[in-house]
Design a protein around this motif. Structure first.
Motif, PDB file in Angstrom:
ATOM      1  N   PRO A 445      51.692 -23.125 -23.029  1.00  0.00           N
ATOM      2  CA  PRO A 445      53.151 -22.957 -22.939  1.00  0.00           C
ATOM      3  C   PRO A 445      53.688 -23.015 -21.510  1.00  0.00           C
ATOM      4  CG  PRO A 445      52.073 -20.866 -23.475  1.00  0.00           C
ATOM      5  CD  PRO A 445      51.039 -21.931 -23.607  1.00  0.00           C
ATOM      6  N   ASN A 446      52.814 -22.830 -20.509  1.00  0.00           N
ATOM      7  CA  ASN A 446      53.269 -22.824 -19.116  1.00  0.00           C
ATOM      8  C   ASN A 446      53.200 -24.195 -18.446  1.00  0.00           C
ATOM      9  OD1 ASN A 446      53.609 -20.015 -19.276  1.00  0.00           O
ATOM     10  ND2 ASN A 446      51.468 -19.658 -18.744  1.00  0.00           N
ATOM     11  N   VAL A 447      52.727 -25.196 -19.165  1.00  0.00           N
ATOM     12  CA  VAL A 447      52.569 -26.506 -18.541  1.00  0.00           C
ATOM     13  C   VAL A 447      53.940 -27.105 -18.221  1.00  0.00           C
ATOM     14  CG1 VAL A 447      52.496 -27.797 -20.732  1.00  0.00           C
ATOM     15  CG2 VAL A 447      51.343 -28.710 -18.698  1.00  0.00           C
ATOM     16  N   LYS A 448      54.049 -27.692 -17.037  1.00  0.00           N
ATOM     17  CA  LYS A 448      55.309 -28.301 -16.613  1.00  0.00           C
ATOM     18  C   LYS A 448      55.370 -29.773 -17.016  1.00  0.00           C
ATOM     19  CE  LYS A 448      56.522 -25.316 -12.703  1.00  0.00           C
ATOM     20  NZ  LYS A 448      56.842 -25.272 -11.248  1.00  0.00           N
ATOM     21  N   GLU A 453      53.337 -35.399 -17.649  1.00  0.00           N
ATOM     22  CA  GLU A 453      53.525 -36.808 -17.283  1.00  0.00           C
ATOM     23  C   GLU A 453      52.304 -37.368 -16.563  1.00  0.00           C
ATOM     24  OE1 GLU A 453      58.416 -36.978 -16.862  1.00  0.00           O
ATOM     25  OE2 GLU A 453      57.164 -36.629 -15.075  1.00  0.00           O
ATOM     26  N   THR A 454      51.682 -36.548 -15.715  1.00  0.00           N
ATOM     27  CA  THR A 454      50.509 -37.056 -14.988  1.00  0.00           C
ATOM     28  C   THR A 454      49.335 -37.292 -15.937  1.00  0.00           C
ATOM     29  OG1 THR A 454      49.213 -36.780 -12.965  1.00  0.00           O
ATOM     30  CG2 THR A 454      49.370 -34.864 -14.366  1.00  0.00           C
ATOM     31  N   ILE A 455      49.336 -36.585 -17.078  1.00  0.00           N
ATOM     32  CA  ILE A 455      48.313 -36.825 -18.103  1.00  0.00           C
ATOM     33  C   ILE A 455      48.708 -38.023 -18.966  1.00  0.00           C
ATOM     34  CG2 ILE A 455      47.174 -35.875 -20.149  1.00  0.00           C
ATOM     35  CD1 ILE A 455      47.623 -33.063 -18.924  1.00  0.00           C
ATOM     36  N   ALA A 456      49.940 -37.993 -19.476  1.00  0.00           N
ATOM     37  CA  ALA A 456      50.385 -39.008 -20.443  1.00  0.00           C
ATOM     38  C   ALA A 456      50.446 -40.408 -19.850  1.00  0.00           C
ATOM     39  CB  ALA A 456      51.753 -38.615 -21.001  1.00  0.00           C
ATOM     40  N   ASN A 457      50.765 -40.508 -18.570  1.00  0.00           N
ATOM     41  CA  ASN A 457      51.003 -41.822 -17.959  1.00  0.00           C
ATOM     42  C   ASN A 457      49.809 -42.371 -17.190  1.00  0.00           C
ATOM     43  OD1 ASN A 457      53.640 -41.696 -18.943  1.00  0.00           O
ATOM     44  ND2 ASN A 457      54.385 -40.665 -17.097  1.00  0.00           N
TER      45      ASN A 457
END
Length: 484
Positions: A445-448, A453-457
């Motif tokens: 829940p604390n992930v920004k 985005e740095t994971i998804a992209n």
């Protein structure tokens, strides 16, 4: 055989299994375990056919350098009708031929209309060795996989990896981490107050503890295994617990009955949900209870179930038998570790490390332990007691640790800072063998947004590791908890 004929045979065989094993004569209970074995055997046949079909379509004369393995529920002989296809293709080197083979194999597999084809993107023997050595989740896939077909050299190489990295120390770390992780994860997999038949205390995911403990004892004691073969691995584990005197005949019988019922129930839920928005999911909500109750009156009659509400009560009663076995295994695991350390105080300190009643100062005195189980337990104890100061001190101490289970324990915590989550997501989380940690971070829940985005992209990261981050970005963080 072409893919059309294979699909026809596959569907016809699944229907025959349902009709033959789902419901028995009135004098006998429905046999979920026999059904699971039958479905698993069909899956082995299907993988062989897909493998040969792919090889022939590519004009390959033989399967040199490649092997197909089953893991997950088909590998454990615990398959149900609509389970995912958990298959692993391993090959000797990173040749383009092997990549094309995997792509073609997956396309053929999709034609068979599985809910999901879970085929890892990685696949060299060297990569399998890295995952077995470093990772808990993917490491389990490698260590528990069963050879189906292909090159015998690949089978032998994989068995050497399993022997090298599947020792007692790794097994006991796996049990310790997964116990804490599952306790939290099961709470996340509740939807609108309704539990998930797979992801709940005593549900089918908890069967893994019986198998893991059986593997641990098999590695430690040459006389542990009592010879039951070609059965679901959970049944084998229960049999060994019974024949080694750790559970009595009544506990054994009740656990086996629970396996039978829970496998049958999960099978019917998956069949009822096929083609709906809940395909592949097993939440026990009101709609599902009514659907299953009306769908299988024979099963309801066998278990004296008089209403949808009674079905829920019966499932709760059945899963309690597995929960009791899991608790016993936890205590036995602690005893085993205590013997290894030779310390009469170890078990007491271990309980102190994770009990929520432990004061922060007392728990802090344990962070000097080098013992991996104690470090894991201390993290989860601080988390579940909301001891933020101690937790942050542990993060500083473990910041550069390359232990998969330590970092996974930290980033799972709801009191883990967004900065630490980002540190792991941009660092060790993207190293080979640690990718599953990115899924855990994406559910925190604390992930920004910038971390998601740095994971998804990052296109160098496997799709299964970016999936949760993409879902959280597109549909909100809660959606990441229900990715299958």
């Amino acid at each position: 055989m072409d893919i059309t004929k294979l699909l026809i045979n596959f569907n016809r065989t699944k229907e025959q299994i349902r009709n033959k094993t789902r419901f028995r004569a009135p004098a006998k209970k429905s046999d979920g375990l026999t059904m699971a074995i039958a479905y698993s055997n069909v899956m082995e046949y299907v993988v062989k056919e897909l493998f040969n079909l792919t090889r022939e379509a590519m004009g390959l004369k033989n399967s040199e350098g490649m092997g197909a393995f089953l893991y997950g529920s088909p590998g454990r002989k615990e398959m149900v009708a609509e389970s995912d296809l958990d298959v692993m293709l391993l090959y000797e080197d990173d040749s383009q031929i092997y990549h094309r083979f995997k792509d073609n194999f997956k396309e053929y597999a999709k034609s068979l209309q599985f809910c999901k084809v879970d085929l890892p993107e990685w696949g060299t023997i060297d990569e399998a060795s890295i995952f077995a050595q470093k990772s808990i989740t993917e490491g389990n896939q490698v260590l528990e996989s069963n050879f189906v077909c292909g090159d015998e050299k690949v089978r032998i190489a994989t068995e050497k990896i399993q022997q090298k990295f599947g020792g007692p120390e790794r097994m006991i770390r796996n049990i310790a981490f997964q116990k804490f992780y599952f306790d939290q994860y099961f709470e996340q997999r509740v939807r609108d107050g309704n539990i998930n038949v797979k992801y709940c205390d005593g549900g089918s995911r908890d069967y893994l503890f019986i198998n893991w403990f059986n593997q641990l004892m098999n590695r430690k004691y040459s006389d542990w295994d009592k010879g039951l073969k070609e059965r679901p691995v959970t049944e084998i584990g229960l049999s060994n617990l019974y024949h080694n005197g750790l559970i009595n005949s009544l506990e054994f019988a009740k656990a086996i009955e629970s396996l039978n019922f829970n496998i049958l129930l999960r099978n019917e839920i998956l069949l009822a949900n096929k083609g709906t928005s809940d395909e592949g999911l097993t939440f026990l909500d009101k709609k599902t209870l009514i659907s299953v109750y009306e769908r299988v009156p024979e099963l309801m009659k066998e278990y004296y179930i008089d209403s949808p509400e009674d079905l829920k009560r019966t499932f709760d009663n059945q899963r309690n038998h597995i929960t009791s076995i899991k608790k016993l295994i936890w205590d036995l695991m602690i005893d085993e570790r205590g013997k290894e350390t030779g310390s009469s105080e170890w078990a007491k300190d271990f309980h102190k490390a994770y009990f929520t009643s432990t004061p922060e100062k007392d728990r802090e005195s344990l962070i000097g332990y080098n013992d991996s189980l104690m470090r894991i337990a201390t993290i989860w104890g601080a988390t579940n007691s909301n001891q933020k100061k101690l937790f942050n001190n542990i993060c500083k101490k473990e910041k550069n640790s390359d232990s998969w289970e330590i970092q996974a324990s930290l980033v799972t915590s709801p009191i883990c800072s967004s900065e630490y989550l980002h540190h792991i997501a941009e660092g060790i989380g993207k190293e080979k063998g640690y990718g599953y940690i990115l899924r855990i971070i994406s559910r925190n829940p604390n992930v920004k947004i910038e971390t998601l985005e740095t994971i998804a992209n990052d296109y160098s990261v496997e799709q299964r590791y970016t999936q949760c981050a993409k879902s959280a970005l597109e549909h909100g963080k809660e959606s990441a908890n229900h990715q299958i």
